[in-house]
Design an enzyme around this catalytic site. Structure first.
Site, short mmCIF file in Angstrom:
data_model
loop_
_atom_site.label_atom_id
_atom_site.label_comp_id
_atom_site.label_asym_id
_atom_site.label_seq_id
_atom_site.Cartn_x
_atom_site.Cartn_y
_atom_site.Cartn_z
N ARG A 1 -4.98 12.28 1.48
CA ARG A 1 -6.25 11.47 1.17
C ARG A 1 -6.90 11.57 0.02
O ARG A 1 -6.83 12.57 -0.74
CB ARG A 1 -7.16 12.21 2.58
CG ARG A 1 -8.28 11.19 2.65
CD ARG A 1 -8.01 9.83 3.14
NE ARG A 1 -9.01 9.17 4.29
CZ ARG A 1 -9.10 7.88 4.37
NH1 ARG A 1 -8.42 7.07 3.70
NH2 ARG A 1 -10.04 7.45 5.31
N ASP B 1 -1.35 6.30 3.98
CA ASP B 1 -0.57 5.93 5.01
C ASP B 1 0.79 5.37 4.31
O ASP B 1 1.90 5.73 5.11
CB ASP B 1 -1.31 4.63 5.57
CG ASP B 1 -2.49 5.20 6.37
OD1 ASP B 1 -2.97 6.47 6.21
OD2 ASP B 1 -3.18 4.57 7.14
N LYS C 1 -11.82 -6.64 6.95
CA LYS C 1 -10.92 -6.23 7.91
C LYS C 1 -11.22 -7.08 9.19
O LYS C 1 -10.12 -7.29 9.70
CB LYS C 1 -11.20 -4.70 8.18
CG LYS C 1 -10.68 -3.68 7.26
CD LYS C 1 -9.10 -3.99 7.12
CE LYS C 1 -8.53 -2.71 6.33
NZ LYS C 1 -7.11 -2.69 6.13
N GLU D 1 -13.83 0.56 11.16
CA GLU D 1 -15.08 -0.07 10.38
C GLU D 1 -15.46 -1.42 10.90
O GLU D 1 -16.57 -1.86 10.70
CB GLU D 1 -14.81 0.03 8.96
CG GLU D 1 -14.63 1.21 8.20
CD GLU D 1 -16.09 2.14 8.19
OE1 GLU D 1 -17.02 1.52 7.92
OE2 GLU D 1 -16.05 3.54 8.46
N TYR E 1 -16.31 -4.41 3.19
CA TYR E 1 -14.88 -3.87 3.61
C TYR E 1 -14.65 -4.10 5.12
O TYR E 1 -13.35 -4.67 5.37
CB TYR E 1 -14.66 -2.35 3.48
CG TYR E 1 -13.35 -1.63 3.88
CD1 TYR E 1 -12.24 -1.84 3.46
CD2 TYR E 1 -13.61 -0.97 5.32
CE1 TYR E 1 -11.23 -1.28 3.88
CE2 TYR E 1 -12.67 -0.35 5.88
CZ TYR E 1 -11.27 -0.46 5.26
OH TYR E 1 -10.23 -0.01 5.94
N SER F 1 -9.05 -1.68 11.17
CA SER F 1 -9.86 -0.59 10.94
C SER F 1 -10.87 -0.41 11.96
O SER F 1 -11.72 -1.22 12.47
CB SER F 1 -10.41 -0.47 9.57
OG SER F 1 -11.51 0.19 9.19
N GLY G 1 0.96 -1.36 0.02
CA GLY G 1 0.10 -0.09 0.07
C GLY G 1 0.81 1.44 0.02
O GLY G 1 0.37 2.38 0.46
#
Ligand code: GDP
Length: 328
Positions: A186, A13, A155, A129, A151, A127, A8
Site C-alpha cells: 500500500r 493491486d 468511480k 467510496e 474520486y 470502489s 495500474g
C-alpha cells in the site's frame, strides 16, 4: 497460455494481480504510462515476467494500440487517480482518468474485441467510496450510491458506464465493488500504511510522532492479496455481474492505532499522535461495512486475512524495511 492485460500495474493491486495471474500460468501485460516511468523501472526485478506495453488512460488511440498488441483474453482496469485526498485538489484530472478512463478502456475493448468465440472479458475496479454517505448498513450491490469526493463521483461514472456497456453491447464486463484493501505494498499516503510505517519508525527511533486527520471514520479493511483473487473469479463465471468484496467487519482509525501500537508494545499512543486540520477532508466517508454474501455464494470467495493479522503483517514488514534502511 491465457493472456491478461492490466492497467495500474505499478500500484498495489496491479502487483498482487500480476503475481497471482503469473502463478496461474497467464502471460501478463502491464500498461505503463509516460516516458521512462520510474515506478515501472522499480518493479522490473520483482516482476520480470510482466511485459510492459505503453499506453495512457487519457489517450484512446494508445489504448487501442496496447490491446491490439497484447491480444488479451482478460483486461483488468485498475489504473486510476486512487487517493481520495488528492482528488479534491485535482478533481478534473480525477474525473478524466478515474472516470472517463473507464469509458476509453471499454471503447478500446469494443474496437479490438478479441476472437469472435472468445471475446475480451473486462474487469473494472469499482470502489466502496461510491457509497460515501451511506444510505444503508451494511452496503450491498443494491445500495444506492452517494459519493463524497471527486474520486467517488468518478468511480460512480466508471461503474455505471460498465453496466451500461454490458447492457447495450453485451460486453462481458464486471465491476468489483471493493472495500478498502491494504497490505505491505500500500502507498504511504493511505492511512493504514502511514500508521504502520510510522509506528515502525517510532520503534526504531527514526520518528517522534504521527500527524493524523480524523480518527473517527470507520473502514472495512481487507488484505489486497485476498481481493485480487475475487477479481479473477469474477471473470471466470458464465455471466458477467457486479460483486461487493469486503470482510464484513469495520474498524475506526483509533482501532487501527490501537492495533499498530500494540505491535511495538505501546498501550497508550496519545503521546505519539497529533492531529492537523490539513489531513481532514472537505467531506468525509464516516462508515463503510460491506456485505459480500453474493461473492461468497456465487464465486466461492472469502477473505483469508483478518484485521489483526493484516496490521501485524504490515507492521512487521515496515519494521524490516526501516531496519534495513537504517543498517545500509
Ligand atoms: P480512503 O478510504 O480511500 O479515503 O482511504 P485512506 O486510507 O486514504 O483514508 C481512510 C480514512 O482515514 C479516511 O476517512 C481519512 O479521512 C482517515 N484519515 C485520518 N487521518 C488520515 C491520514 O493522516 N491520512 C489518510 N490518508 N487518511 C486519514
Amino acid at each position: 497460455m491465457p493472456r491478461a492485460f492490466i492497467t495500474g500495474i505499478t500500484g498495489q493491486d496491479g502487483q498482487h494481480l500480476a503475481e497471482f495471474l503469473h502463478a496461474k500460468g497467464y502471460e501478463v501485460f502491464g500498461m505503463v504510462k509516460g516516458q521512462n516511468n520510474p515506478k515501472f523501472t522499480a518493479m522490473r526485478d520483482e516482476f520480470p515476467y510482466v511485459e510492459p506495453v505503453p499506453g495512457d488512460l487519457a489517450d484512446l488511440p494508445s489504448l487501442v494500440k496496447a490491446l491490439d498488441f497484447a491480444q488479451p483474453d482478460e483486461v483488468y482496469n485498475l489504473g486510476a487517480i486512487s487517493f481520495v485526498a488528492l482528488s479534491f485538489n485535482q478533481a478534473e484530472l480525477t474525473a478524466n482518468i478515474t472516470g472517463l478512463g473507464v469509458l476509453r478502456m471499454l471503447e478500446a475493448v469494443r474496437m479490438v474485441g478479441g476472437a469472435q468465440h472468445n471475446p475480451i472479458r473486462f474487469y473494472q475496479a469499482s470502489s466502496s467510496e461510491m457509497f460515501g454517505k451511506v444510505r444503508e448498513t451494511p452496503q450491498t450491490e443494491r445500495t444506492p450510491f452517494h459519493p463524497r469526493s471527486p474520486y467517488g463521483c468518478a468511480k460512480v461514472f466508471g461503474h455505471d458506464i460498465v453496466v451500461n456497456y454490458r447492457e447495450s453491447y453485451g460486453l462481458y464486463a464486471c465491476s468489483g465493488i471493493l472495500f478498502n484493501h491494504e497490505g505491505p505494498r500500500r502507498g504511504l499516503e493511505f492511512v493504514t500504511r502511514k500508521v504502520t510505517n510510522s509506528v515502525a519508525r517510532i520503534k526504531l527511533g527514526l520518528q517522534q510522532e504521527i500527524v493524523m486527520g480524523d480518527l473517527e471514520p470507520q473502514r472495512d479493511w481487507g488484505y489486497a492479496g485476498d481481493y485480487v483473487r475475487a477479481m479473477w473469479l469474477m471473470l471466470q463465471q458464465d455471466q458477467p455481474d457486479d460483486y461487493v468484496v469486503a470482510t464484513g467487519e469495520t474498524h475506526s482509525i483509533r482501532e487501527l492505532l490501537d492495533r499498530a501500537f500494540a505491535e511495538i508494545g505501546v498501550d497508550d499512543w496519545a503521546p505519539y499522535v497529533r492531529q492537523d486540520p490539513k489531513f481532514f477532508r472537505p467531506a468525509e466517508v464516516d462508515l463503510l461495512i460491506g456485505d459480500s454474501s453474493k461473492a461468497r455464494e456465487r464465486l466461492g470467495w472469502k477473505p483469508e486475512v483478518d484485521f489483526p493479522a493484516l496490521v501485524k503483517m504490515m507492521v512487521a514488514h515496515d519494521l524490516e524495511v526501516e531496519a534495513a534502511r537504517l543498517n545500509r
